[in-house]
Design an enzyme around this catalytic site. Sequence first.
Site, PDB file in Angstrom:
ATOM      1  N   GLU A  17      94.010  37.651  28.391  1.00  0.00           N
ATOM      2  CA  GLU A  17      93.370  39.089  28.003  1.00  0.00           C
ATOM      3  C   GLU A  17      94.468  39.945  28.783  1.00  0.00           C
ATOM      4  O   GLU A  17      94.682  39.824  29.665  1.00  0.00           O
ATOM      5  CB  GLU A  17      91.904  39.066  28.737  1.00  0.00           C
ATOM      6  CG  GLU A  17      91.524  40.497  28.620  1.00  0.00           C
ATOM      7  CD  GLU A  17      89.916  40.589  29.206  1.00  0.00           C
ATOM      8  OE1 GLU A  17      89.221  39.834  28.737  1.00  0.00           O
ATOM      9  OE2 GLU A  17      89.793  41.594  30.046  1.00  0.00           O
ATOM     10  N   GLY A 108      79.891  48.201  27.942  1.00  0.00           N
ATOM     11  CA  GLY A 108      80.750  49.109  28.592  1.00  0.00           C
ATOM     12  C   GLY A 108      79.965  49.284  30.005  1.00  0.00           C
ATOM     13  O   GLY A 108      78.888  49.518  30.206  1.00  0.00           O
ATOM     14  N   GLN A 215      94.561  44.364  45.353  1.00  0.00           N
ATOM     15  CA  GLN A 215      94.138  44.653  44.051  1.00  0.00           C
ATOM     16  C   GLN A 215      92.840  43.875  43.702  1.00  0.00           C
ATOM     17  O   GLN A 215      92.032  44.244  43.041  1.00  0.00           O
ATOM     18  CB  GLN A 215      95.338  44.141  42.975  1.00  0.00           C
ATOM     19  CG  GLN A 215      95.054  44.454  41.702  1.00  0.00           C
ATOM     20  CD  GLN A 215      96.179  43.557  40.939  1.00  0.00           C
ATOM     21  OE1 GLN A 215      96.450  42.269  41.219  1.00  0.00           O
ATOM     22  NE2 GLN A 215      96.770  44.393  40.007  1.00  0.00           N
TER      23      GLN A 215
HETATM   24  C1  LIG Z   1      84.662  38.969  29.170  1.00  0.00           C
HETATM   25  C2  LIG Z   1      84.469  40.517  29.298  1.00  0.00           C
HETATM   26  C3  LIG Z   1      85.439  41.399  28.753  1.00  0.00           C
HETATM   27  C4  LIG Z   1      85.111  42.907  29.130  1.00  0.00           C
HETATM   28  N1  LIG Z   1      85.902  43.680  28.588  1.00  0.00           N
HETATM   29  C5  LIG Z   1      85.659  44.990  28.564  1.00  0.00           C
HETATM   30  C6  LIG Z   1      86.417  46.032  27.824  1.00  0.00           C
HETATM   31  O1  LIG Z   1      87.310  45.765  27.156  1.00  0.00           O
HETATM   32  N2  LIG Z   1      86.190  47.312  28.117  1.00  0.00           N
HETATM   33  C7  LIG Z   1      85.134  47.594  29.041  1.00  0.00           C
HETATM   34  O2  LIG Z   1      84.997  49.041  29.373  1.00  0.00           O
HETATM   35  N3  LIG Z   1      84.444  46.825  29.716  1.00  0.00           N
HETATM   36  C8  LIG Z   1      84.842  45.434  29.519  1.00  0.00           C
HETATM   37  N4  LIG Z   1      83.991  44.602  30.309  1.00  0.00           N
HETATM   38  C9  LIG Z   1      83.009  45.016  31.359  1.00  0.00           C
HETATM   39  C10 LIG Z   1      81.702  45.246  30.733  1.00  0.00           C
HETATM   40  O3  LIG Z   1      81.584  46.487  29.802  1.00  0.00           O
HETATM   41  C11 LIG Z   1      80.717  45.577  31.956  1.00  0.00           C
HETATM   42  O4  LIG Z   1      80.447  44.462  32.741  1.00  0.00           O
HETATM   43  C12 LIG Z   1      79.439  46.207  31.297  1.00  0.00           C
HETATM   44  O5  LIG Z   1      78.781  46.949  32.738  1.00  0.00           O
HETATM   45  C13 LIG Z   1      78.379  45.551  30.708  1.00  0.00           C
HETATM   46  O6  LIG Z   1      78.799  45.207  29.348  1.00  0.00           O
HETATM   47  P1  LIG Z   1      77.998  43.935  28.696  1.00  0.00           P
HETATM   48  O7  LIG Z   1      78.666  43.803  27.503  1.00  0.00           O
HETATM   49  O8  LIG Z   1      77.913  42.693  29.463  1.00  0.00           O
HETATM   50  O9  LIG Z   1      76.583  44.568  28.635  1.00  0.00           O
HETATM   51  P2  LIG Z   1      75.171  44.046  28.510  1.00  0.00           P
HETATM   52  O10 LIG Z   1      74.822  42.790  27.629  1.00  0.00           O
HETATM   53  O11 LIG Z   1      74.321  45.089  27.631  1.00  0.00           O
HETATM   54  O12 LIG Z   1      74.215  44.040  29.901  1.00  0.00           O
HETATM   55  C14 LIG Z   1      74.430  45.182  30.509  1.00  0.00           C
HETATM   56  C15 LIG Z   1      73.160  45.007  31.547  1.00  0.00           C
HETATM   57  O13 LIG Z   1      71.790  45.315  31.040  1.00  0.00           O
HETATM   58  C16 LIG Z   1      71.221  44.358  31.169  1.00  0.00           C
HETATM   59  N5  LIG Z   1      70.395  44.077  30.136  1.00  0.00           N
HETATM   60  C17 LIG Z   1      70.660  43.713  28.779  1.00  0.00           C
HETATM   61  N6  LIG Z   1      69.837  43.726  27.798  1.00  0.00           N
HETATM   62  C18 LIG Z   1      68.806  44.290  28.268  1.00  0.00           C
HETATM   63  C19 LIG Z   1      67.274  44.698  28.191  1.00  0.00           C
HETATM   64  N7  LIG Z   1      67.101  44.556  26.826  1.00  0.00           N
HETATM   65  N8  LIG Z   1      66.610  45.394  28.943  1.00  0.00           N
HETATM   66  C20 LIG Z   1      67.091  45.595  30.205  1.00  0.00           C
HETATM   67  N9  LIG Z   1      68.171  45.436  30.748  1.00  0.00           N
HETATM   68  C21 LIG Z   1      69.078  44.665  29.816  1.00  0.00           C
HETATM   69  C22 LIG Z   1      71.890  43.004  31.518  1.00  0.00           C
HETATM   70  O14 LIG Z   1      71.357  42.118  32.416  1.00  0.00           O
HETATM   71  C23 LIG Z   1      72.924  43.665  32.495  1.00  0.00           C
HETATM   72  O15 LIG Z   1      72.704  43.951  33.498  1.00  0.00           O
HETATM   73  C24 LIG Z   1      84.123  43.072  30.075  1.00  0.00           C
HETATM   74  C25 LIG Z   1      83.397  42.230  30.782  1.00  0.00           C
HETATM   75  C26 LIG Z   1      83.624  40.836  30.252  1.00  0.00           C
HETATM   76  C27 LIG Z   1      82.805  39.826  31.138  1.00  0.00           C
END
Ligand SMILES: Cc1cc2nc3c(=O)[nH]c(=O)nc-3n(C[C@H](O)[C@H](O)[C@H](O)COP(=O)(O)OP(=O)(O)OC[C@H]3O[C@@H](n4cnc5c(N)ncnc54)[C@H](O)[C@@H]3O)c2cc1C
Length: 288
Positions: A17, A108, A215
């Site tokens: 990544e 995000g 870091q």
């Molecule tokens: C492999 C990987 C790559 C990443 N790449 C990036 C990137 O390129 N750019 C960036 O800005 N960030 C990136 N992130 C960070 C990520 O954007 C953050 O961790 C963000 O806070 C959550 O994103 P998610 O897609 O997991 O969210 P979600 O899956 O939507 O979850 C977010 C939160 O909401 C909760 N939730 C989900 N569904 C519901 C529901 N129906 N009701 C209530 N709560 C719910 C979950 O338990 C969680 O606490 C990355 C993380 C990982 C693990």
Amino acid sequence: MRIGDLFVRGAPVFSFEFFPPRTEAGEQALLRTIANLRHLQPSFVSVTYGAGGSTREKTIDIVTRVKREYGIEAMAHLTCVGHDRDEITAILQRLQRCGIENVLPLRGDPPQGETVFVRPANGFGYAAELVRFIRDGGYPFCLAGAGYPEGHQECRDLARDIEHLRQKVAAGVDFVITQLFYDNADYFAFVERARRVGIAVPLVPGIMPITNLAQIERIARLCGARIPAALHERLEAVGGDAAAVQAIGIEYATRQCRELLTGGAPGIHFYTLNQSPATAAILADLRR
Ligand SMILES: Cc1cc2nc3c(=O)[nH]c(=O)nc-3n(C[C@H](O)[C@H](O)[C@H](O)COP(=O)(O)OP(=O)(O)OC[C@H]3O[C@@H](n4cnc5c(N)ncnc54)[C@H](O)[C@@H]3O)c2cc1C
């Protein structure tokens, strides 16, 4: 190539990544890093999506170049932050035009200084909604999703967090990449929880080799990952000796990866922080 198809072959799927640099010089340096890692034949490379600003455009540029110029399969990350449905549609169409077949839809993080994610007007509040939008739109992308072995920061109730992941996968995710972690027990427990609620897709561990203590402390704090006390003490003991920190980081991550693969992990996703030496050393060792 759809990355999801790689997992059925049985061989470990190794991926790297990167993040889009802010400057032209940074971009040139990144392309050199990717060129340096090419001989390791990663299964794919993924490029993150910035929180806002000019680097967002670069995600698509870089994945397109990686695929076309280096012949490496590539995946674009995409977040819900600051986008309405029309903008998301335009980005998805552009990705398709560029020949990108793999996307990692994410929610995000809340913008700096804010603690709660606010759904953009006419946009999405959770990654699962974005996944469903992509599937309902009939786009042919292979989709990844993010998973959290220690639970997501905003949902430390592990049972609830895994239920949210189940919903996201059910919406159309083909494989999951985890947040970085330093205790393999957290990954194996996460896999067990996931399988128990019926998540059947590959769950790829995300590994960030430690190369700098300050870091990694900052990154771990930001993403809610725990650094085990014994590892932290070893790193602190070598103080400011950068080479010693890097050696410990490589040795630790190599052992972590080996145990994960032996324990059934389908591959390793390396968070490279745009640096090649640590990832190259670990992967070369794993393949020995
Ligand atoms: C492999 C990987 C790559 C990443 N790449 C990036 C990137 O390129 N750019 C960036 O800005 N960030 C990136 N992130 C960070 C990520 O954007 C953050 O961790 C963000 O806070 C959550 O994103 P998610 O897609 O997991 O969210 P979600 O899956 O939507 O979850 C977010 C939160 O909401 C909760 N939730 C989900 N569904 C519901 C529901 N129906 N009701 C209530 N709560 C719910 C979950 O338990 C969680 O606490 C990355 C993380 C990982 C693990």
